[in-house]
Motif scaffolding. Structure first.
Motif, PDB file in Angstrom:
ATOM      1  N   GLU A 336       0.827  -1.200   0.000  1.00  0.00           N
ATOM      2  CA  GLU A 336       0.000   0.000   0.000  1.00  0.00           C
ATOM      3  C   GLU A 336       0.867   1.257   0.000  1.00  0.00           C
ATOM      4  N   GLY A 337       0.231   2.398  -0.215  1.00  0.00           N
ATOM      5  CA  GLY A 337       0.916   3.673  -0.106  1.00  0.00           C
ATOM      6  C   GLY A 337       1.277   4.330  -1.426  1.00  0.00           C
ATOM      7  N   SER A 338       0.910   3.720  -2.550  1.00  0.00           N
ATOM      8  CA  SER A 338       1.288   4.266  -3.845  1.00  0.00           C
ATOM      9  C   SER A 338       0.442   5.486  -4.203  1.00  0.00           C
ATOM     10  N   LEU A 339       1.089   6.518  -4.753  1.00  0.00           N
ATOM     11  CA  LEU A 339       0.398   7.684  -5.304  1.00  0.00           C
ATOM     12  C   LEU A 339       0.490   7.711  -6.829  1.00  0.00           C
ATOM     13  N   LEU A 340       0.858   6.586  -7.429  1.00  0.00           N
ATOM     14  CA  LEU A 340       1.015   6.515  -8.878  1.00  0.00           C
ATOM     15  C   LEU A 340      -0.313   6.758  -9.585  1.00  0.00           C
ATOM     16  N   PRO A 341      -0.368   7.677 -10.551  1.00  0.00           N
ATOM     17  CA  PRO A 341      -1.591   7.847 -11.345  1.00  0.00           C
ATOM     18  C   PRO A 341      -1.935   6.565 -12.101  1.00  0.00           C
ATOM     19  N   GLY A 342      -3.238   6.347 -12.294  1.00  0.00           N
ATOM     20  CA  GLY A 342      -3.693   5.145 -12.981  1.00  0.00           C
ATOM     21  C   GLY A 342      -4.720   5.449 -14.045  1.00  0.00           C
ATOM     22  N   ILE A 343      -5.547   4.484 -14.377  1.00  0.00           N
ATOM     23  CA  ILE A 343      -6.457   4.634 -15.503  1.00  0.00           C
ATOM     24  C   ILE A 343      -7.530   5.687 -15.242  1.00  0.00           C
ATOM     25  N   ASP A 344      -7.927   5.909 -13.989  1.00  0.00           N
ATOM     26  CA  ASP A 344      -8.888   6.986 -13.726  1.00  0.00           C
ATOM     27  C   ASP A 344      -8.296   8.330 -14.131  1.00  0.00           C
ATOM     28  N   ASP A 345      -7.021   8.538 -13.809  1.00  0.00           N
ATOM     29  CA  ASP A 345      -6.333   9.756 -14.246  1.00  0.00           C
ATOM     30  C   ASP A 345      -6.224   9.782 -15.765  1.00  0.00           C
ATOM     31  N   GLY A 346      -5.984   8.608 -16.359  1.00  0.00           N
ATOM     32  CA  GLY A 346      -5.890   8.525 -17.806  1.00  0.00           C
ATOM     33  C   GLY A 346      -7.188   8.889 -18.492  1.00  0.00           C
ATOM     34  N   LEU A 347      -8.313   8.421 -17.950  1.00  0.00           N
ATOM     35  CA  LEU A 347      -9.618   8.762 -18.513  1.00  0.00           C
ATOM     36  C   LEU A 347      -9.894  10.258 -18.404  1.00  0.00           C
ATOM     37  N   ARG A 348      -9.581  10.842 -17.266  1.00  0.00           N
ATOM     38  CA  ARG A 348      -9.824  12.277 -17.111  1.00  0.00           C
ATOM     39  C   ARG A 348      -8.904  13.085 -18.028  1.00  0.00           C
ATOM     40  N   GLY A 349      -7.669  12.638 -18.182  1.00  0.00           N
ATOM     41  CA  GLY A 349      -6.758  13.326 -19.083  1.00  0.00           C
ATOM     42  C   GLY A 349      -7.234  13.284 -20.526  1.00  0.00           C
ATOM     43  N   MET A 350      -7.698  12.121 -20.967  1.00  0.00           N
ATOM     44  CA  MET A 350      -8.184  11.999 -22.336  1.00  0.00           C
ATOM     45  C   MET A 350      -9.486  12.774 -22.534  1.00  0.00           C
ATOM     46  N   ALA A 351     -10.351  12.815 -21.508  1.00  0.00           N
ATOM     47  CA  ALA A 351     -11.562  13.624 -21.599  1.00  0.00           C
ATOM     48  C   ALA A 351     -11.205  15.103 -21.717  1.00  0.00           C
ATOM     49  N   PHE A 352     -10.200  15.539 -20.961  1.00  0.00           N
ATOM     50  CA  PHE A 352      -9.752  16.933 -21.047  1.00  0.00           C
ATOM     51  C   PHE A 352      -9.268  17.259 -22.455  1.00  0.00           C
ATOM     52  N   ILE A 353      -8.434  16.405 -23.018  1.00  0.00           N
ATOM     53  CA  ILE A 353      -7.923  16.633 -24.374  1.00  0.00           C
ATOM     54  C   ILE A 353      -9.076  16.688 -25.376  1.00  0.00           C
ATOM     55  N   HIS A 354      -9.946  15.678 -25.324  1.00  0.00           N
ATOM     56  CA  HIS A 354     -11.043  15.579 -26.282  1.00  0.00           C
ATOM     57  C   HIS A 354     -11.977  16.780 -26.190  1.00  0.00           C
ATOM     58  N   LEU A 355     -12.376  17.143 -24.970  1.00  0.00           N
ATOM     59  CA  LEU A 355     -13.308  18.248 -24.797  1.00  0.00           C
ATOM     60  C   LEU A 355     -12.686  19.574 -25.199  1.00  0.00           C
ATOM     61  N   ALA A 356     -11.414  19.783 -24.838  1.00  0.00           N
ATOM     62  CA  ALA A 356     -10.757  21.038 -25.203  1.00  0.00           C
ATOM     63  C   ALA A 356     -10.646  21.178 -26.714  1.00  0.00           C
ATOM     64  N   VAL A 357     -10.261  20.108 -27.391  1.00  0.00           N
ATOM     65  CA  VAL A 357     -10.107  20.154 -28.846  1.00  0.00           C
ATOM     66  C   VAL A 357     -11.450  20.372 -29.531  1.00  0.00           C
ATOM     67  N   THR A 358     -12.444  19.557 -29.183  1.00  0.00           N
ATOM     68  CA  THR A 358     -13.729  19.639 -29.882  1.00  0.00           C
ATOM     69  C   THR A 358     -14.474  20.930 -29.564  1.00  0.00           C
ATOM     70  N   ALA A 359     -14.423  21.363 -28.300  1.00  0.00           N
ATOM     71  CA  ALA A 359     -15.118  22.595 -27.936  1.00  0.00           C
ATOM     72  C   ALA A 359     -14.477  23.809 -28.591  1.00  0.00           C
ATOM     73  N   SER A 360     -13.157  23.827 -28.649  1.00  0.00           N
ATOM     74  CA  SER A 360     -12.475  24.955 -29.286  1.00  0.00           C
ATOM     75  C   SER A 360     -12.799  25.021 -30.769  1.00  0.00           C
ATOM     76  N   ARG A 361     -12.765  23.884 -31.442  1.00  0.00           N
ATOM     77  CA  ARG A 361     -13.051  23.871 -32.880  1.00  0.00           C
ATOM     78  C   ARG A 361     -14.482  24.327 -33.173  1.00  0.00           C
ATOM     79  N   ALA A 362     -15.396  23.968 -32.281  1.00  0.00           N
ATOM     80  CA  ALA A 362     -16.801  24.305 -32.511  1.00  0.00           C
ATOM     81  C   ALA A 362     -17.163  25.697 -31.996  1.00  0.00           C
ATOM     82  N   GLY A 363     -16.228  26.338 -31.278  1.00  0.00           N
ATOM     83  CA  GLY A 363     -16.558  27.613 -30.650  1.00  0.00           C
ATOM     84  C   GLY A 363     -17.701  27.472 -29.669  1.00  0.00           C
ATOM     85  N   ALA A 364     -17.658  26.405 -28.886  1.00  0.00           N
ATOM     86  CA  ALA A 364     -18.815  25.991 -28.097  1.00  0.00           C
ATOM     87  C   ALA A 364     -18.994  26.756 -26.792  1.00  0.00           C
ATOM     88  N   GLY A 365     -18.050  27.585 -26.395  1.00  0.00           N
ATOM     89  CA  GLY A 365     -18.160  28.236 -25.100  1.00  0.00           C
ATOM     90  C   GLY A 365     -17.945  27.240 -23.975  1.00  0.00           C
TER      91      GLY A 365
END
Length: 371
Positions: A336-365
Motif C-alpha cells: 500500500e501507499g502508492s500515489l502513482l496515477p492510474g487509468i482513472d487519471d488517464g480517462l480524465r486526461g483523455m476527456a480533457f484533451i477531447h473536450l478542449a479540442v472539440t469545444a475549441s473547434r466548434a466555438g462551443a463556449g
C-alpha cells in the motif's frame, strides 16, 4: 527480494523518453530492464538492445513476439513500459494486459477518449496493475503541496493557475520528436494540449484534490501549415466552485520547460515551479512568506518517502520519475501507499484533451466536463 523485470516498448534510437524510463526504473535497484521491442523495425530494435546492453535474444522484432517468448521463460518480464508515440499506447496496453502482464505507460493513456474508455474496461477485467507516468506527481514538494492542501492549510481553494510554456516548436517541426508530435496519425486528437497541457491538467487536480466540472477552451495551430494545436488557453471551473486558468504552449520563443502551479485559498497560497522544483513557496494570509525546501525537517511522510538526499542536494526530473517506479513496484508487490496515477487519471486526461479540442473547434463556449 528479487528485482522486478521490465520489458520496454518503444524507446529506440533517437527517442528521448525511452532512456529516461530505463534510468528512472533502475535508479533504486528494484527494477531491471531485461527485454524490449524497441522499434517497429527489427534491425533498429536489435540495435537498441545493444545500446541498452540487454541479452541480444531479448531484443524482439515486435510486441507480440516479446510477450509470447517472455511468457515461456522462467525469468520472464513482470511488466512492460510503453514509451512509444501515442497511437501505439492502446494497442500495446491491450496486448500486454490480455497476456497477463502489468503495464506502465507514458501519458496520455491513449490517442483518443474512446480508446481510453475501452482500455479502462480491459484493465478492470485483467486485474493487473496499470500506471501512467504523469512525472510531476513524483516530485517531493508536489506531494508535500498535495498533503498540505488536503489537510486544509490553504483553506477553501478559490483560484488555480497552471501554466506550461515551451518554445521548441515555435518553428517548423524538425527531428523525430517534433515530427510525431505534430502528426495527427501518431499524436492523436491533440497537439500541445495532449503533449504538455494534460500534464498541467493532471498537476492541478493532483495537488488540489478538486475535479474540473466545466471548461472553456481556445486552442490554435499558430505555426503555418500545422494541423494540431500548438498554443492553448483553457478556463476551468472546479467542483467546489473555484475558478482556474490553464495555459499550455509550445510556440513561446525562449521558454524551456516552464511548468508552474499556483493555488490560492481563503487562508494561504502556494507556488511551485518545475524549473526550480526544490522550493515550494507558501504565502500566508497574514502577510508571511514561507519558503519550504526539499528535505526540510518539517515535510510530511509522502514528501519524505519521495526524497533521497539531504537538504541542499537538488533532486529533479529523473528522481521524480523514479518515484513513480517505486510506487509501481509497491503495487506489483501488493503493498500500500502508492500515489502513482492510474487509468482513472488517464480517462480524465483523455476527456480533457477531447473536450478542449472539440469545444475549441466548434466555438462551443463553456462545456460540461464528462468522462
Amino acid at each position: 527480494m528479487r528485482r522486478l523485470r521490465m520489458g520496454l516498448i518503444g524507446g529506440g534510437a533517437g527517442a528521448f523518453i525511452g532512456p529516461v524510463h530505463r534510468i528512472a526504473a533502475e535508479l533504486d535497484r528494484e527494477i531491471e530492464l531485461v527485454a524490449g521491442a524497441f522499434s517497429s523495425d527489427p534491425a533498429r530494435s536489435r540495435q537498441a538492445g545493444d545500446i541498452y546492453r540487454i541479452d541480444p535474444k531479448r531484443a524482439y522484432p515486435d510486441v507480440a513476439t516479446m510477450l509470447a517468448t517472455e511468457a515461456g521463460r522462467d525469468d520472464g518480464i513482470d511488466f512492460v513500459t510503453i514509451a512509444s508515440p501515442n497511437h501505439h499506447h492502446f494497442t500495446a496496453s491491450r496486448m500486454a494486459l490480455r497476456a497477463g502482464v502489468a503495464v506502465m505507460c507514458d501519458k496520455p493513456a491513449t490517442a483518443t477518449l474512446a480508446e481510453a474508455k475501452e482500455l479502462a474496461a480491459i484493465i478492470a477485467r485483467s486485474r493487473r496493475p496499470y500506471g501512467l507516468t504523469y512525472t510531476y506527481s513524483g516530485y517531493p514538494l508536489v506531494r508535500e503541496a498535495r498533503a498540505r492542501v488536503a489537510a486544509g492549510a490553504l483553506g477553501i481553494v478559490r483560484k488555480v493557475l497552471v501554466e506550461y510554456p515551451q518554445g521548441w516548436l515555435a518553428g517548423a517541426a524538425e527531428g523525430k520528436q517534433a515530427l510525431w508530435r505534430t502528426d495527427p496519425a501518431q499524436a492523436g486528437e491533440g497537439g500541445a494540449i495532449a503533449d504538455i497541457g494534460v500534464h498541467a491538467f493532471h498537476l492541478a487536480e493532483f495537488v488540489t484534490g478538486l475535479r474540473v466540472t466545466q471548461l472553456l477552451a481556445d486552442l490554435a495551430a499558430v505555426v503555418p501549415g500545422r494541423v494540431l494545436d500548438d498554443d492553448c488557453q483553457v478556463l476551468l471551473r472546479f467542483n467546489n466552485g473555484a475558478r482556474g486558468v490553464l495555459l499550455a504552449s509550445q510556440i513561446m520563443v525562449g521558454e524551456r520547460n516552464g511548468l508552474r502551479l499556483r493555488v490560492y485559498g481563503d487562508k494561504a497560497g502556494l507556488d511551485w515551479s518545475q524549473e526550480q522544483p526544490n522550493i515550494l513557496t507558501w504565502r500566508h494570509g497574514d502577510g508571511r512568506t514561507e519558503i519550504i525546501q526539499a528535505a526540510d525537517a518539517g515535510l510530511g511522510p509522502d514528501a519524505r518517502w519521495a526524497t533521497r538526499t539531504p537538504g541542499g542536494h537538488p533532486e529533479g526530473y529523473l528522481e521524480a520519475f523514479a518515484n513513480l517506479y517505486r510506487d509501481f513496484a509497491r503495487q506489483l508487490r501488493g503493498e500500500e501507499g502508492s500515489l502513482l496515477p492510474g487509468i482513472d487519471d488517464g480517462l480524465r486526461g483523455m476527456a480533457f484533451i477531447h473536450l478542449a479540442v472539440t469545444a475549441s473547434r466548434a466555438g462551443a463556449g463553456w462545456v460540461e466536463f464528462e468522462v
